[in-house]
Design a protein around this motif. Structure first.
Motif, short mmCIF file in Angstrom:
data_model
loop_
_atom_site.label_atom_id
_atom_site.label_comp_id
_atom_site.label_asym_id
_atom_site.label_seq_id
_atom_site.Cartn_x
_atom_site.Cartn_y
_atom_site.Cartn_z
N MET A 1 31.29 49.31 107.03
CA MET A 1 30.73 48.37 108.19
C MET A 1 29.47 47.81 107.91
O MET A 1 29.13 46.80 108.23
N VAL A 289 30.88 53.85 116.52
CA VAL A 289 31.41 52.35 116.98
C VAL A 289 32.91 52.40 117.29
O VAL A 289 32.98 51.58 118.38
N ARG A 295 32.08 47.80 121.26
CA ARG A 295 32.33 47.84 119.78
C ARG A 295 32.25 46.34 119.20
O ARG A 295 31.91 46.20 118.16
N GLU A 299 30.07 45.24 115.71
CA GLU A 299 30.77 44.97 114.72
C GLU A 299 30.04 43.44 114.40
O GLU A 299 30.10 43.16 113.18
#
Length: 437
Positions: A1, A289, A295, A299
């Motif tokens: 991520m 996350v 979320r 993100e």
């Protein structure tokens, strides 16, 4: 991520070149903001109403929230929330009172200079909305202004889906002692505060965080000489967490996430010289996350500004932080490494040291304002302080002997600059027939 950057083995110059550049020079926000500012400047309340309908999807007939609605909001919130707001406000007030400077008097050979910090007449505070509620930002902007002695504080907040300012935000405004609240968001709010409308009287200073459009609007109106703004660019939120293997992975992970949950445009970094710690924190980030109700916002931030940097040691970690100049910097290392990192930090909005000092404490109750420099402006900008709401005034008094002592220097410098009236202003005073009493 998080995008992985392996910065090991790089000298300082190469390390700086390997870091992702900032992208503040985007003509899109600049031109869009210019159009909004021009519209409000020309159209006043009508333009604010049209822009609010266009950008927020809300028709707000009048922007000002009635004073009785603000007063009632305090009793409408949960008692625990009210107590937390009051505790936070008290801590913020107490901290900022330590920033107040008493009047000073300087004397030298008959020259007397009195210095005083004079508050502005009227301050404008901007508080974001949309993705979350920010009563804490009401306190972090308005309380320092009031401590500085500003007699009028106007607050602008984007209206909610019902066209109203959320009760929680109004309760914070009442606790802080805000003078007035307006249902206006975005660049149009900054325009209303700077230029004034039929309903919003112009202010002298505009403060508060916001998205890139809000920050750009502040920069433009300040560039016109309309209002004062802090030198720092208070845009989307940022954090760098520097940690080693001694840091609990779950804590380092949540601290990388906590500023990212504000939404897109910000930056979230994890910096370490311990590969095992890097892997453990990445795994924790993914798990946390996935379970977060925010979320999508997290993100989105990670996609454009999320990085994991592997470096050679604490010295290199501090160098990365200085190049990025983050809004929030957390250092969660053993004692020796923490001392090395913190001792080398030159550029950061606020620094939080140790496992018991998360940046979230600074966001709410520590005392310093959480309105901090972003986008690398911590290289020259600071947290919001009482000084942002005051200006220094110097009152200069000389007697005849003091003027006689300095007059030759004044005259010589004035003539060297080609300004004869400047020289005459001292000579005439000292001429026998025109001596000042």
């Amino acid at each position: 991520m998080l995008a992985r950057l392996d910065l090991r083995g790089l000298d300082p110059a190469s390390l700086a070149a390997a870091l992702p550049p900032l992208t503040l020079d985007d003509d899109g926000p600049r031109l869009a903001v210019r159009q909004v500012l021009d519209a409000v400047r020309a159209g006043g309340d009508a333009a604010v109403r049209e822009l609010t309908a266009r950008f927020d999807g809300i028709d707000v007939a009048t922007t000002r929230v009635p004073d009785e609605v603000i007063a009632a909001a305090v009793d409408a919130v949960d008692p625990e929330v009210r107590a937390a707001l009051e505790a936070a406000a008290a801590g913020i007030e107490d901290f900022h009172r330590h920033q107040l400077r008493p009047p000073t008097t300087y004397r030298r050979d008959g020259i007397v200079i009195e210095g005083r910090a004079q508050p502005v007449d009227r301050a404008g505070c901007y508080v974001p909305g949309g993705r979350a509620l920010y009563p804490s930002t009401v306190l972090m902007t308005a309380v320092p202004a009031l401590v500085a002695g500003v007699p009028e504080v106007a607050l602008c907040v984007p209206p909610g889906p019902d066209g109203e300012v959320p009760t929680l935000t109004l309760a914070a405004a009442a606790v802080a002692g805000v003078t007035e609240v307006h249902r206006i968001g975005g660049a149009q709010a900054i325009a209303a505060l700077a230029y004034g409308t039929e309903t919003v009287r112009p202010v002298d200073v505009v403060v508060g965080p916001g998205n890139v459009y809000v920050a750009e609007a502040k920069r433009q109106v300040a560039g016109e000489g309309r209002v004062g703004v802090p030198s720092a660019f208070a845009g989307p939120s940022e954090v760098i967490v520097i940690a080693d293997g001694s840091a609990p992975a779950a804590l380092a992970a949540v601290d990388v996430i906590l500023q990212a949950e504000h939404g897109p445009g910000g930056r979230a970094w994890f910096v370490t010289w311990d590969e095992e710690a890097a892997d453990a924190v990445l795994a924790e980030i993914a798990e946390q996350v996935a379970a977060s109700p925010r979320r999508a916002d997290i993100e989105s931030t990670f996609a454009s500004g999320g990085y994991l940097a592997l470096v050679d040691g604490p010295e290199a970690a501090a160098e990365v932080a200085n190049h990025v100049a983050p809004e929030h910097l957390e250092v969660i290392c053993d004692a020796a490494a923490s001392a090395t990192v913190v001792g080398r930090i030159r550029h950061a909005g606020a620094v939080f040291v140790g496992p018991w000092s998360p940046a979230s404490v600074g966001d709410y109750v520590a005392g310093p304002s959480h309105v901090l420099p972003t986008a690398g402006t911590a290289r020259f900008g600071s947290a919001l302080t009482v000084a942002d709401f005051t200006k220094d005034i110097h009152v200069v008094t000389l007697d005849r002997d003091a003027l006689a002592a300095v007059a030759p220097h004044v005259a010589v410098l004035a003539e060297a600059e080609g300004l004869p009236a400047h020289a005459d202003s001292v000579r005439r005073r000292l001429a026998p027939t025109e001596a000042a009493t």
